[in-house]
Design an enzyme around this catalytic site. Structure first.
Site: not given
Ligand SMILES: *Cc1c(COP(=O)(O)O)cnc(C)c1O
Length: 427
Positions: A277, A313, A345-346
């Site tokens: 992210r 989300r 449709c939710e």
């Molecule tokens: C999802 C995930 C991430 C990344 O998470 P972010 O919140 O997008 O930074 C890193 N490592 C593992 C093992 C994950 O499952």
């Protein structure tokens, strides 16, 4: 921080008016700013300058090939959770040895593909998985490197659906069992070199305290393991760094590094981090068009041509995404409280609720901000809707890096048995 901004009343992505992109690709469309994603990657890299660190971008946040290719060329590694993501990384030109593989449900087949590709490291999440990996490597006559994912039981102060480091979560192995685990591995795993410790405590974490707490627990475990003769060379802190969606004030990469690095000094550990992210979240928007306004006695609905099938989300995590007009001037007028909803449709199909804003008019374009992570990757064809197009912007240039799906795409892979076509008879 991102490279979306208004110039003379008009929303731009870097040097391209978003309206121009929408005119080319239609809506809904995800628009990604490459400059923003690379800037975030660089910031993290610079924050850890001087310490040996490998950044493994978490592919599940946004697996678009063009983005992955750009990150690979910038020297970034990858964190994957399936063989499908490995396929993406390799198609994008990523190096297999810069790939780490996590996930609680790796199949023998996925392990085999990853071993054959020569990935850098497996992050093992259970003893059963360790045994299967050992057998699979043995069958292929290969030795593999791995870390155990330890669950430090810390609260990341984030949404319940995205916390992964509590003892009740399905992820990782209990940290208090680390010594037993490593001892068992030394006794019985022939084909696996356990060389590190992995953790990933959650997502959208906005403070450094959960990390330092988890890190302290990991370092204590590593001390105990080393005292028993286990060679621990890498520490993978996972991802989870939070971003701004609304009014969050997440720790910066610098603050994160400043809290982590002193604890690592002199520990002789190679550091891995797996941001998803943080790299792409603010680098993307979802452009959608207003179809109708609908007033009921209690609410005003702005119905747009994009919904929970494109961006789940808000429905799944109650997530807040800012919604802004592409043309500022067109959206002047008194502000009203509106719900921005899609055509699905939710009743859970909404992009924004209770937003105080000038009511957009039909045909007007709006952008849902911070949609670069867990947007397109979580999208679906629900309600028979082709998935959105994806556009990558780099400075003044832009490319459609994934065309909008067609109706033919919706039925790709389906067949109607001959017997059904002939007319079904009872047998
Ligand atoms: C999802 C995930 C991430 C990344 O998470 P972010 O919140 O997008 O930074 C890193 N490592 C593992 C093992 C994950 O499952």
């Amino acid at each position: 921080m991102d490279l979306f901004h208004y110039r003379k009343n008009e929303l731009y992505c870097e040097n391209v008016p978003v309206r121009r992109i929408a005119a080319t690709t239609g809506t809904p469309t995800f628009v990604y700013s490459l400059g923003t994603a690379l800037m975030h990657y660089q910031r993290l890299l610079e924050a850890f300058d001087g310490h040996e660190v490998q950044i493994c971008y978490s592919v599940k946040a946004n697996g678009n090939l063009a983005l992955l290719a750009a990150l690979a060329r910038a020297g970034c590694g990858f964190d994957i959770v399936s063989a499908g993501e490995l396929y993406r990384v390799r198609r994008a030109g990523g190096k297999a040895r810069d790939v780490v593989f996590a996930g609680v449900g790796k199949t023998a087949d996925e392990m085999e593909q990853a071993i054959r590709a020569g990935i850098g490291m497996f992050n093992i999440e259970s003893w059963s998985e360790a045994k299967l990996l050992d057998r699979t490597a043995s069958k292929l006559g290969r030795r593999v490197r791995a870390a155990f994912r330890l669950n430090p039981d810390v609260d990341a102060h984030t949404h319940a659906h995205v916390t992964t480091g509590r003892k009740d979560n399905k992820f990782g192995l209990p940290i208090e069992e680390a010594e037993d685990l490593f001892a068992r591995a030394r006794r019985s795993l022939r084909q696996i070199e356990i060389m590190g410790v992995h953790m990933h405590i959650g997502s959208q974490i906005t403070e450094v305290a959960p990390y330092t707490k988890a890190l302290a627990r990991a370092l204590a475990a590593i001390r105990r393991l080393r005292a028993r003769g286990h060679e621990i060379r890498t520490l993978n802190l996972g991802g989870g760094l939070g971003i701004v969606y609304h009014r969050e004030r997440p720790s910066t990469a610098k603050e994160f590094a400043a809290a982590i690095l002193p604890l690592l000094r002199g520990q002789n550990l190679r550091l891995l981090i797996e941001p998803g992210r943080f790299v792409v979240g603010n680098a993307g928007i979802l452009v959608t068009r207003v179809i109708y306004l609908k007033e009921t006695p209690s609410r005003t609905f702005v119905i747009v041509d994009s919904g929970m099938n494109d961006l789940i989300r808000p429905s799944l995590y109650d997530a807040y995404h800012e919604v802004v007009p592409l043309a500022l001037r067109a959206s002047r007028g008194p502000r009203r409280r509106v719900d921005i909803v899609g055509p699905i449709c939710e009743s859970a199909d909404f992009l924004a609720k209770d937003r105080l804003m000038p009511i957009p008019k039909p045909d007007q374009l709006v952008a849902v901000r911070s949609a670069g992570a867990f947007g397109f990757v979580m999208s679906s064809n629900y309600n028979g809707r082709p998935r959105a197009a994806e556009v990558l912007v780099d400075g003044g240039r832009f490319w459609t890096v994934r065309r909008r799906e067609t109706h033919a795409d919706l039925v790709r892979g389906e067949t109607v048995p001959e017997a059904i076509l002939r007319g079904r008879r009872r047998s």
